[in-house]
Write an enzyme that holds these catalytic residues in place. Structure first.
Site, PDB file in Angstrom:
ATOM      1  N   LYS A 233       0.813  -1.213   0.000  1.00  0.00           N
ATOM      2  CA  LYS A 233       0.000   0.000   0.000  1.00  0.00           C
ATOM      3  C   LYS A 233       0.849   1.266   0.000  1.00  0.00           C
ATOM      4  O   LYS A 233       2.041   1.244   0.314  1.00  0.00           O
ATOM      5  CB  LYS A 233      -0.998  -0.032   1.158  1.00  0.00           C
ATOM      6  CG  LYS A 233      -2.088  -1.073   0.913  1.00  0.00           C
ATOM      7  CD  LYS A 233      -3.231  -1.015   1.902  1.00  0.00           C
ATOM      8  CE  LYS A 233      -4.341  -1.996   1.467  1.00  0.00           C
ATOM      9  NZ  LYS A 233      -5.469  -2.040   2.411  1.00  0.00           N
ATOM     10  N   ARG A 273      -3.001 -10.227   4.702  1.00  0.00           N
ATOM     11  CA  ARG A 273      -3.381 -10.337   3.294  1.00  0.00           C
ATOM     12  C   ARG A 273      -2.244  -9.757   2.459  1.00  0.00           C
ATOM     13  O   ARG A 273      -1.930  -8.568   2.590  1.00  0.00           O
ATOM     14  CB  ARG A 273      -4.688  -9.585   3.051  1.00  0.00           C
ATOM     15  CG  ARG A 273      -5.215  -9.633   1.624  1.00  0.00           C
ATOM     16  CD  ARG A 273      -6.496  -8.801   1.539  1.00  0.00           C
ATOM     17  NE  ARG A 273      -7.109  -8.844   0.210  1.00  0.00           N
ATOM     18  CZ  ARG A 273      -6.764  -8.040  -0.802  1.00  0.00           C
ATOM     19  NH1 ARG A 273      -5.813  -7.136  -0.627  1.00  0.00           N
ATOM     20  NH2 ARG A 273      -7.377  -8.142  -1.970  1.00  0.00           N
TER      21      ARG A 273
END
Length: 294
Positions: A233, A273
């Site tokens: 991210k 994840r």
């Protein structure tokens, strides 16, 4: 007293079990398969169904405990695809991976996609909206008795960053997750079937993501397992930026992702994840050994 300055909660020795899923014995590793042309992380490498299936099988061979299949990008600013297109992307991939023995999660906010994916073999619904995007989702999950990830969410991707306003991000995310969980349970979902996700990057800046990671303990007293989805991210790209401010590209963030996986696992996360499995699998195993030796 705020969640960030209040007493620290001890991480659970073992995250609560998720009804309907295996017990993994350590923090689980959820591998990501984006069946999209516009994913921020892989640029559509797995958009073709055959490529996506191959990628999922590779992640299984590498040791992924779960495979999360999604057909709609949720990167900041992304537009929506229609339900028929999302179904076309997701269902064949879910069916093949489930047939190969994978524990498959479907990443969707639409009940029709969740239903079709579960019928094709998915065992977990990962709803990044926490049931807010589709009012029928909670009732479907309750009726089907499939476990569900309830993520902290304040709106769809196109405008979500406008909602990234907090006075105390940890306290507010905790309170909003608690409210969402209460609503889902009121719709008939068994509490033991719920996983919570703080929603890193969703209506959050980099300055919001770090306190949430540092204070996962504040979410543990909600009593449900935590899924941490930090992989590749932007806040990691900003942390690793070049001297001129250029963000580290997504594929250059995997080592940092593995570091977050180790720390999240040590803090009691149920699963991480990730886009690349091997390093994070090693990381959670190290965290498990560390915890056992304490």
């Amino acid at each position: 007293m705020t969640a960030t300055t209040g007493p620290r909660h001890r991480a659970p020795d073992r995250p609560p079990r998720v009804r309907g899923l295996p017990e993994f014995g350590r923090c689980a590793v959820m591998g990501v398969v984006n069946v999209t042309p516009d994913s921020f992380s892989d640029g559509g490498l797995w958009f073709d169904a055959k490529a996506a299936i191959t990628r999922g099988l590779t992640l299984i061979e590498q040791g992924a405990d779960l495979i999360d299949v999604g057909g709609e990008s949720t990167r900041p600013g992304a537009g929506r695809v229609d339900a028929d297109e999302e179904l076309r992307r997701v269902v064949p991939v879910v069916r093949e991976l489930a047939a190969a023995g994978a524990v498959v999660s479907v990443d969707t906010t639409r009940v029709e996609v969740a239903s079709a994916a579960v019928a094709a073999g998915a065992r977990l619904v990962n709803d990044v909206s926490g049931g807010l995007a589709d009012p029928a989702m909670a009732a479907y999950v309750a009726e089907s008795e499939v476990p569900v990830v309830v993520m902290h969410w304040r709106g769809h991707s196109r405008g979500m960053q406008e909602q990234a306003v907090y006075s105390d991000v940890v306290a507010e995310v905790r309170a909003e997750l608690a409210e969402r969980m209460d609503k889902v349970v009121s719709a008939g979902v068994h509490p033991d079937a719920i996983v919570l996700d703080p929603g890193l990057g969703f209506a959050k800046t980099a300055e919001h993501n770090w306190p949430l990671l540092a204070h996962l303990d504040a979410l543990h007293d909600l009593g449900r397992p935590l899924l941490v989805a930090a992989s590749r991210k932007t806040f990691l790209g900003r942390l690793l930026a070049a001297e001129d401010g250029t963000l580290r590209p997504p594929r250059g963030r995997d080592d940092a992702t593995a570091a977050v996986s180790a720390l999240a696992a040590a803090a009691g996360a149920w699963a991480v994840r990730v886009h690349e499995v091997p390093a994070s699998l090693d990381a959670v195993k190290v965290a498990a050994a560390w915890q056992e030796a304490r």
